[in-house]
Design an enzyme around this catalytic site. Structure first.
Site, PDB file in Angstrom:
ATOM      1  N   ASP A  41      -9.846 -14.827  -8.581  1.00  0.00           N
ATOM      2  CA  ASP A  41      -9.977 -16.009  -7.710  1.00  0.00           C
ATOM      3  C   ASP A  41     -11.406 -16.449  -7.362  1.00  0.00           C
ATOM      4  O   ASP A  41     -12.250 -15.610  -7.013  1.00  0.00           O
ATOM      5  CB  ASP A  41      -9.327 -15.738  -6.356  1.00  0.00           C
ATOM      6  CG  ASP A  41      -7.984 -15.066  -6.453  1.00  0.00           C
ATOM      7  OD1 ASP A  41      -7.466 -14.927  -7.559  1.00  0.00           O
ATOM      8  OD2 ASP A  41      -7.473 -14.671  -5.396  1.00  0.00           O
ATOM      9  N   GLN A  57     -13.672 -12.997  -6.930  1.00  0.00           N
ATOM     10  CA  GLN A  57     -13.092 -11.661  -6.980  1.00  0.00           C
ATOM     11  C   GLN A  57     -13.643 -10.979  -8.224  1.00  0.00           C
ATOM     12  O   GLN A  57     -13.535 -11.515  -9.338  1.00  0.00           O
ATOM     13  CB  GLN A  57     -11.563 -11.755  -7.053  1.00  0.00           C
ATOM     14  CG  GLN A  57     -10.935 -12.173  -5.747  1.00  0.00           C
ATOM     15  CD  GLN A  57     -10.968 -11.062  -4.721  1.00  0.00           C
ATOM     16  OE1 GLN A  57     -10.134 -10.182  -4.735  1.00  0.00           O
ATOM     17  NE2 GLN A  57     -11.944 -11.086  -3.820  1.00  0.00           N
ATOM     18  N   TRP A  65      -8.750  -5.593 -13.746  1.00  0.00           N
ATOM     19  CA  TRP A  65      -8.819  -5.658 -12.283  1.00  0.00           C
ATOM     20  C   TRP A  65      -9.070  -4.257 -11.727  1.00  0.00           C
ATOM     21  O   TRP A  65      -8.574  -3.266 -12.280  1.00  0.00           O
ATOM     22  CB  TRP A  65      -7.484  -6.217 -11.772  1.00  0.00           C
ATOM     23  CG  TRP A  65      -7.481  -6.560 -10.324  1.00  0.00           C
ATOM     24  CD1 TRP A  65      -7.899  -7.720  -9.760  1.00  0.00           C
ATOM     25  CD2 TRP A  65      -7.023  -5.726  -9.250  1.00  0.00           C
ATOM     26  NE1 TRP A  65      -7.742  -7.668  -8.399  1.00  0.00           N
ATOM     27  CE2 TRP A  65      -7.214  -6.462  -8.055  1.00  0.00           C
ATOM     28  CE3 TRP A  65      -6.502  -4.440  -9.173  1.00  0.00           C
ATOM     29  CZ2 TRP A  65      -6.870  -5.957  -6.800  1.00  0.00           C
ATOM     30  CZ3 TRP A  65      -6.167  -3.927  -7.921  1.00  0.00           C
ATOM     31  CH2 TRP A  65      -6.352  -4.683  -6.758  1.00  0.00           C
TER      32      TRP A  65
HETATM   33  C1  FRU Z   1      -4.651 -13.962  -5.974  1.00  0.00           C
HETATM   34  C2  FRU Z   1      -4.859 -12.588  -5.374  1.00  0.00           C
HETATM   35  C3  FRU Z   1      -5.122 -12.707  -3.887  1.00  0.00           C
HETATM   36  C4  FRU Z   1      -5.891 -11.451  -3.566  1.00  0.00           C
HETATM   37  C5  FRU Z   1      -6.715 -11.276  -4.826  1.00  0.00           C
HETATM   38  C6  FRU Z   1      -6.978  -9.852  -5.191  1.00  0.00           C
HETATM   39  O1  FRU Z   1      -4.942 -14.031  -7.314  1.00  0.00           O
HETATM   40  O2  FRU Z   1      -3.741 -11.773  -5.627  1.00  0.00           O
HETATM   41  O3  FRU Z   1      -3.958 -12.876  -3.098  1.00  0.00           O
HETATM   42  O4  FRU Z   1      -6.684 -11.593  -2.435  1.00  0.00           O
HETATM   43  O5  FRU Z   1      -6.009 -11.924  -5.866  1.00  0.00           O
HETATM   44  O6  FRU Z   1      -7.905  -9.754  -6.225  1.00  0.00           O
END
Ligand code: FRU
Length: 493
Positions: A41, A57, A65
């Site tokens: 995000d 992010q 991730w």
């Molecule tokens: C959306 C999300 C958010 C969270 C973030 C974690 O893509 O799931 O809700 O804060 O990504 O990386």
């Protein structure tokens, strides 16, 4: 408690030392990416001291991730971006498993970030809202009294286990934050909180709650006033398919209506999917000094295969083009930011090219960073097909059917297969596009491994693709007869 500078220094040192190992084959030219590693995000998108700042992010240590940091870049024109040091890392008890999504606001010349502290204790997730502040827009200190919103303010209005993605804004004399959560029946909910000083926060209302068809959790809300309407954009997980809408496992939706500030409720008049591509999620907006509302989204989708990861290229994810928003007839419409047009160098221009039984081929209009404007008169046509980057039999396909008023983009059989968690393999998507005077107008922005379409000012489609061989041809074919009124090609740099 403040950020341990030495720790964040180590992160930045790791990035500086390792970014040379990133494989550039599919890297973009004018879209935001991280120097190395995974991004999702957009966060903290803000116009601050004459520049656009975009945080995101970020997991620098792999193309998957992982514990979320906030990456950071800035730009004067939303086209040329400069990487800045990582702004936040998970280093406190209240955010030890991740600094999740959030937003930014300026107050008294300082830049404030509001983000979600993500903690897992004994396999149970707890999420709270935290703040950090900076005097230079680069180095941030977390608040001493973090978290600023936690279980005691949430009470039973939401779930502390799914409580995230604060978007902060000002209205009249107060600061507000919209935050995503869910009800005990697994319905998406947006909560509204207020503050006079950014330090102490109170619950205001349940701003909006979904019904059972509208997803099991809502993420990344953003609330703003535009063209006389109040607009809530957000990203539901598993909203149910409806016609051409919501075919991705996670979607993005605009709710359009009027805010009742007395009750803190959004009175919804219409809602619809924001983008009809396969790679668009978690958009965030800012308002700049000229009052423009600009949106950027993550140009990828959860739970999909990612060729740059699978091929060991050491990066994953990028942002969409910045788009200027407007409301027309209770629909949210998007156009590329004017900055993008300022950076297009026109290469070729054609007019009035008749399309009949024989396909028409252009072999020099395709590049890694191209802009194409295609205007076609479909008065005597049943169907138009445009094959983009054709190599042997393989191409990205754009198709418009006049009778069904259906526009389709397909990446089937093109480059590396991208599969996901949708119930069926999703390799193409469609949208309804209405012609005006029988004319179809497509603006196409291609960056190395992405293609964003703006169609008749009504619909956008954002997609990634990873070609095996560089396709060179652009091929038009038609059922019936048509006329290419205008074909413009340019480079973006
Ligand atoms: C959306 C999300 C958010 C969270 C973030 C974690 O893509 O799931 O809700 O804060 O990504 O990386």
């Amino acid at each position: 408690m403040t950020i341990k500078q030495s720790e964040i220094e180590k992160v930045n040192q790791y990035i500086a030392e390792n970014q040379k190992n990133v494989d550039s084959k599919y890297r973009h030219h004018y879209h935001v990416m991280a120097p190395i590693g995974w991004i999702n995000d957009p966060n903290g998108f803000v116009f601050y001291q004459g520049e656009y700042h975009l945080f995101y992010q970020y997991h620098p240590y792999s193309s998957d991730w992982g514990p979320m940091h906030w990456g950071h870049s800035k730009s004067k024109d939303l086209v040329h971006w400069e990487d800045l040091p990582v702004a936040l890392m998970p280093d406190q008890a209240y955010d030890k498993d991740g600094c999740f999504s959030g937003s930014a606001i300026e107050k008294d010349g300082k830049l404030y970030l509001m983000y979600t502290g993500h903690v897992i204790n004994d396999d149970v997730v707890f999420q709270t809202q935290c703040m950090a502040v900076s005097e230079d827009g680069i180095h941030f200190e977390k608040f001493e009294n973090n978290p600023v919103i936690s279980a005691k303010q949430v009470e039973s209005y939401g779930s502390i286990h799914d409580f995230r993605d604060p978007k902060i804004f000002q209205h009249d004399d107060l600061y507000y934050s919209v935050i995503a959560t869910k009800s005990s029946e697994n319905r998406g909910r947006i909560l509204l909180f207020s503050s006079i000083d950014l330090i102490s926060w109170q619950f205001v209302s349940i701003l909006l709650e979904g019904d059972e068809s509208q997803g099991i959790m809502w993420e990344c809300p953003d609330l703003f006033h535009l063209d006389g309407k109040d607009v809530l954009i957000m990203s539901p997980i598993q909203i149910q398919k409806q016609g051409f809408e919501y075919h991705n496992i996670s979607s993005t939706v605009a709710f359009i209506g009027q805010m009742d500030w007395q009750t803190g409720k959004l009175l919804v008049e219409n809602y619809h999917e924001i983008d009809f591509g396969m790679d668009f999620y978690a958009p965030q907006t800012l308002e700049d000094e000229q009052g423009r509302r600009i949106m950027i989204a993550w140009m990828q989708m959860w739970d999909r295969t990612r060729p740059t990861h699978d091929l060991g290229h050491q990066w994953s994810g990028a942002m969409t083009l910045p788009r200027e928003l407007a409301i027309r007839d209770n629909f949210l419409v998007q156009s590329p930011s004017h900055f993008i047009y300022d950076n297009i160098k026109i290469q070729a221009q054609y007019q009035n090219i008749p399309l009949k039984a024989e396909p028409v081929v252009f072999s020099d209009l395709i590049d890694d960073a191209t802009y194409l404007k295609i205007v076609v008169d479909l008065r005597s046509a049943q169907q138009l097909e445009i094959r983009y980057a054709q190599h042997l039999e393989s191409a990205l396909i754009l198709q418009y059917n006049v009778d069904s008023q259906c526009f389709t983009f397909s990446r089937a059989n093109f480059g590396h297969l991208i599969s996901g968690n949708e119930p069926e393999l999703l390799v193409e998507r469609s949208a309804e596009v209405l012609l005006k005077n029988q004319i179809l107008e497509i603006e196409l922005f291609r960056d190395t491994s992405s293609i964003e379409l703006f169609i008749n000012g009504q619909v956008t489609m954002s997609n990634t693709f990873y070609e095996h061989e560089k396709g060179k041809d652009l091929i038009f074919s038609v059922e019936g007869e048509a006329n290419i009124l205008e074909l413009i090609s340019g480079n973006i740099n």
